[in-house]
Design an enzyme around this catalytic site. Sequence first.
Site, PDB file in Angstrom:
ATOM      1  CG  ASN A   1      -3.088  -4.233   2.425  1.00 50.10           C
ATOM      2  OD1 ASN A   1      -2.691  -3.732   1.362  1.00 50.10           O
ATOM      3  ND2 ASN A   1      -4.340  -4.119   2.854  1.00 50.10           N
ATOM      4  CD1 TRP A   2       3.473  -2.527   2.904  1.00 53.25           C
ATOM      5  CD2 TRP A   2       4.603  -2.231   0.992  1.00 53.25           C
ATOM      6  NE1 TRP A   2       4.731  -3.051   3.068  1.00 53.25           N
ATOM      7  CE2 TRP A   2       5.444  -2.876   1.918  1.00 53.25           C
ATOM      8  CE3 TRP A   2       5.094  -1.939  -0.275  1.00 53.25           C
ATOM      9  CZ2 TRP A   2       6.752  -3.240   1.613  1.00 53.25           C
ATOM     10  CZ3 TRP A   2       6.398  -2.299  -0.590  1.00 53.25           C
ATOM     11  CH2 TRP A   2       7.221  -2.942   0.351  1.00 53.25           C
ATOM     12  CE  LYS A   3      -4.790  -1.023   4.671  1.00 48.24           C
ATOM     13  NZ  LYS A   3      -5.765  -0.640   5.666  1.00 48.24           N
TER      14      LYS A   3
ATOM     15  N   GLY B   1      -1.565  -3.802   8.035  1.00 47.96           N
ATOM     16  CA  GLY B   1      -1.563  -2.577   7.242  1.00 47.96           C
ATOM     17  C   GLY B   1      -0.506  -1.611   7.763  1.00 47.96           C
ATOM     18  N   GLY B   2      -0.932  -0.658   8.586  1.00 48.18           N
ATOM     19  CA  GLY B   2      -0.058   0.416   9.069  1.00 48.18           C
ATOM     20  C   GLY B   2       1.303  -0.058   9.560  1.00 48.18           C
TER      21      GLY B   2
ATOM     22  CG  HIS C   1      -8.852  -4.465   2.306  1.00 49.74           C
ATOM     23  ND1 HIS C   1      -9.370  -3.286   2.787  1.00 49.74           N
ATOM     24  CD2 HIS C   1      -7.870  -4.831   3.165  1.00 49.74           C
ATOM     25  CE1 HIS C   1      -8.713  -2.961   3.887  1.00 49.74           C
ATOM     26  NE2 HIS C   1      -7.801  -3.869   4.151  1.00 49.74           N
TER      27      HIS C   1
ATOM     28  CB  SER D   1      -5.261  -1.928  14.962  1.00 50.71           C
ATOM     29  OG  SER D   1      -5.966  -0.856  14.348  1.00 50.71           O
TER      30      SER D   1
ATOM     31  CD  GLU E   1      -7.955  -7.056   6.996  1.00 49.37           C
ATOM     32  OE1 GLU E   1      -6.808  -6.845   7.407  1.00 49.37           O
ATOM     33  OE2 GLU E   1      -8.447  -6.461   6.030  1.00 49.37           O
TER      34      GLU E   1
ATOM     35  N   GLY F   1      -7.047   0.246  10.802  1.00 49.52           N
ATOM     36  CA  GLY F   1      -6.476   1.588  10.794  1.00 49.52           C
ATOM     37  C   GLY F   1      -6.943   2.466  11.944  1.00 49.52           C
TER      38      GLY F   1
ATOM     39  CD  GLU G   1      -8.528   0.186   3.511  1.00 47.48           C
ATOM     40  OE1 GLU G   1      -7.700  -0.023   2.614  1.00 47.48           O
ATOM     41  OE2 GLU G   1      -8.218   0.275   4.732  1.00 47.48           O
TER      42      GLU G   1
HETATM   43  P1  PGA Z   1      -4.250  -1.886   9.709  1.00 49.52           P
HETATM   44  O1  PGA Z   1      -4.823  -2.422   8.316  1.00 49.52           O
HETATM   45  O2  PGA Z   1      -3.238  -2.910  10.186  1.00 49.52           O
HETATM   46  O3  PGA Z   1      -3.628  -0.564   9.382  1.00 49.52           O
HETATM   47  O4  PGA Z   1      -5.393  -1.782  10.638  1.00 49.52           O
HETATM   48  C1  PGA Z   1      -5.086  -3.778   8.108  1.00 49.52           C
HETATM   49  C2  PGA Z   1      -5.684  -3.999   6.745  1.00 49.52           C
HETATM   50  O5  PGA Z   1      -6.464  -3.155   6.297  1.00 49.52           O
HETATM   51  O6  PGA Z   1      -5.409  -5.002   6.073  1.00 49.52           O
END
Ligand code: PGA
Length: 249
Positions: free
Chosen positions: A9-11, A234-235, A95, A213, A167, A173, A97
């Site tokens: 997930n590149w956001k 994500g990251g 998600h 994470s 999640e 993050g 966010e």
């Molecule tokens: P993260 O993000 O790996 O940077 O914690 C995961 C996500 O939000 O899907």
Amino acid sequence: MRKPCMVANWKMHKTVEESVDFAHQLIGKISESANSDIVIAPPFTSLYPVAEVLRESAIHLSAQNLHWDEKGAYTGEVSAVMLVDVGCKYVIIGHSERRALFNESDGDINRKIKIALKFNLRPIFCIGETLDERESGKTFAVIQKQLKDGLIDLASDDIRQIIIAYEPVWAIGTGRTATPNQAGEVHSFIRNMITEIHGTDVSGKTMILYGGSVNPDNIADLMSQPDIDGALVGGASLDVEKFIKVVKF
Ligand code: PGA
């Protein structure tokens, strides 16, 4: 047997050039025999160019969001048909966010899951508790509500198409991953809920990913839990070498 699935997930990261470059590198470094299904979710602007690169590969494309209606006067929104048109097979829905920053409710998420299924997009349906909720002992109640309300009016055949991503909001993050046991017990709880409503045939095949994470150092321990079937990353998915390490855990 559930084949592991790793989703990047590149956001809101990567230009078209950066996205295409990543896709080329990924294809070059992942052999046909990779033991995981791989899905990448670039931002909207990169979907079509990345789809062109992935066309002959076994790597799948996902969007990060969609609108709950088929079409109409919704300035700034993107529909399921448009996502299918550019080559998406999956879409991330709900998600944390989007829930927190864009006020998405369980009801909105349920509508989005339904429109995705209608157009044969596999929803990657995200659920998870905040730190406050965990610390006040509400984790299972929150998960139960999000799962129940997000999946209202869906038949067992629909559930088979859905990938669930657990999640915990406090792990996204932050560098603070849930321990394999913490994640594992929520995953088991989720699978048991699906069993109660849809039976073991459906629940045994339902993919439940962990996100928060995830990185090359913690993925193997997380994957050792029987009910963790993959990761939403994500990251660590922004760096092709790190993501490949996660894929090859
Ligand atoms: P993260 O993000 O790996 O940077 O914690 C995961 C996500 O939000 O899907």
